[in-house]
Write a protein that holds these residues in place. Structure first.
Motif, PDB file in Angstrom:
ATOM      1  N   ARG A   2      11.490  -8.765 -11.044  1.00 29.70           N
ATOM      2  CA  ARG A   2      11.953  -7.476 -10.530  1.00 29.70           C
ATOM      3  C   ARG A   2      11.046  -6.987  -9.399  1.00 29.70           C
ATOM      4  O   ARG A   2      11.499  -6.347  -8.453  1.00 29.70           O
ATOM      5  CB  ARG A   2      12.004  -6.416 -11.628  1.00 29.70           C
ATOM      6  N   MET A   3       9.742  -7.279  -9.513  1.00 28.96           N
ATOM      7  CA  MET A   3       8.816  -6.874  -8.453  1.00 28.96           C
ATOM      8  C   MET A   3       9.101  -7.653  -7.171  1.00 28.96           C
ATOM      9  O   MET A   3       9.128  -7.092  -6.079  1.00 28.96           O
ATOM     10  CB  MET A   3       7.369  -7.085  -8.888  1.00 28.96           C
ATOM     11  N   ILE A   4       9.340  -8.949  -7.303  1.00 31.64           N
ATOM     12  CA  ILE A   4       9.673  -9.773  -6.141  1.00 31.64           C
ATOM     13  C   ILE A   4      10.961  -9.264  -5.496  1.00 31.64           C
ATOM     14  O   ILE A   4      11.059  -9.135  -4.271  1.00 31.64           O
ATOM     15  CB  ILE A   4       9.779 -11.259  -6.547  1.00 31.64           C
ATOM     16  N   GLN A   5      11.944  -8.949  -6.326  1.00 38.77           N
ATOM     17  CA  GLN A   5      13.212  -8.414  -5.829  1.00 38.77           C
ATOM     18  C   GLN A   5      12.985  -7.089  -5.094  1.00 38.77           C
ATOM     19  O   GLN A   5      13.541  -6.858  -4.022  1.00 38.77           O
ATOM     20  CB  GLN A   5      14.172  -8.229  -7.000  1.00 38.77           C
ATOM     21  N   HIS A   6      12.159  -6.227  -5.647  1.00 35.65           N
ATOM     22  CA  HIS A   6      11.843  -4.940  -5.030  1.00 35.65           C
ATOM     23  C   HIS A   6      11.208  -5.141  -3.652  1.00 35.65           C
ATOM     24  O   HIS A   6      11.626  -4.515  -2.664  1.00 35.65           O
ATOM     25  CB  HIS A   6      10.903  -4.137  -5.934  1.00 35.65           C
ATOM     26  N   VAL A   7      10.208  -5.998  -3.565  1.00 36.64           N
ATOM     27  CA  VAL A   7       9.505  -6.217  -2.301  1.00 36.64           C
ATOM     28  C   VAL A   7      10.448  -6.792  -1.250  1.00 36.64           C
ATOM     29  O   VAL A   7      10.433  -6.375  -0.088  1.00 36.64           O
ATOM     30  CB  VAL A   7       8.272  -7.138  -2.507  1.00 36.64           C
ATOM     31  N   LEU A  41       0.830  -1.205   0.000  1.00 38.23           N
ATOM     32  CA  LEU A  41       0.000   0.000   0.000  1.00 38.23           C
ATOM     33  C   LEU A  41       0.867   1.258   0.000  1.00 38.23           C
ATOM     34  O   LEU A  41       1.857   1.346   0.728  1.00 38.23           O
ATOM     35  CB  LEU A  41      -0.915  -0.019   1.233  1.00 38.23           C
ATOM     36  N   ASN A  42       0.516   2.227  -0.815  1.00 37.82           N
ATOM     37  CA  ASN A  42       1.177   3.532  -0.948  1.00 37.82           C
ATOM     38  C   ASN A  42       2.563   3.474  -1.603  1.00 37.82           C
ATOM     39  O   ASN A  42       3.269   4.467  -1.610  1.00 37.82           O
ATOM     40  CB  ASN A  42       1.278   4.258   0.395  1.00 37.82           C
ATOM     41  N   CYS A  43       2.980   2.342  -2.124  1.00 39.76           N
ATOM     42  CA  CYS A  43       4.243   2.260  -2.858  1.00 39.76           C
ATOM     43  C   CYS A  43       3.944   2.497  -4.333  1.00 39.76           C
ATOM     44  O   CYS A  43       3.059   1.859  -4.916  1.00 39.76           O
ATOM     45  CB  CYS A  43       4.913   0.902  -2.662  1.00 39.76           C
TER      46      CYS A  43
END
Length: 107
Positions: free
Chosen positions: A94-99, A83-85
């Protein structure tokens, strides 16, 4: 196909190859017979694969192919589930890496 001591020499020049497939590819493309097929990338002198469109370079062909299919010229469309990111990614990895790195969470 003349094999010498487990190696395959080129009949046109003095190059020697470990496999017959490599020797045949050499005969077809490097001994002045044909140009290699167009693949959408260049192999630089450092044996790095480079995207023709954006000039990003990759060590492995598969990484460059993934880039061409999913990243090059594409708009990021995978929204971060936190939320709010406001982060968006082009590919799920890349999303998994970011999280994991930014939000310190496992997905």
């Amino acid at each position: 196909m003349s094999q010498c001591c487990g190696y395959f020499p080129c009949p046109s020049c003095e190059k020697i190859y470990r496999s017959d497939g490599s020797r045949r590819r050499h005969l077809k493309y490097q001994c002045g017979k044909q140009k290699p097929p167009l693949t959408g990338f260049n192999v630089t002198e450092d044996k790095v694969y480079e995207c023709d469109e954006c000039k990003k370079s990759y060590k492995h062909f598969s990484s460059m192919r993934r880039h061409k299919l999913y990243e090059c010229g594409k708009v990021p469309n995978i929204q971060c589930p936190i939320l709010n990111c406001v982060y968006k990614a082009k590919i799920n990895d890349r999303m998994i890496q970011h999280v994991r790195m930014v939000h310190k969470m496992d997905i």
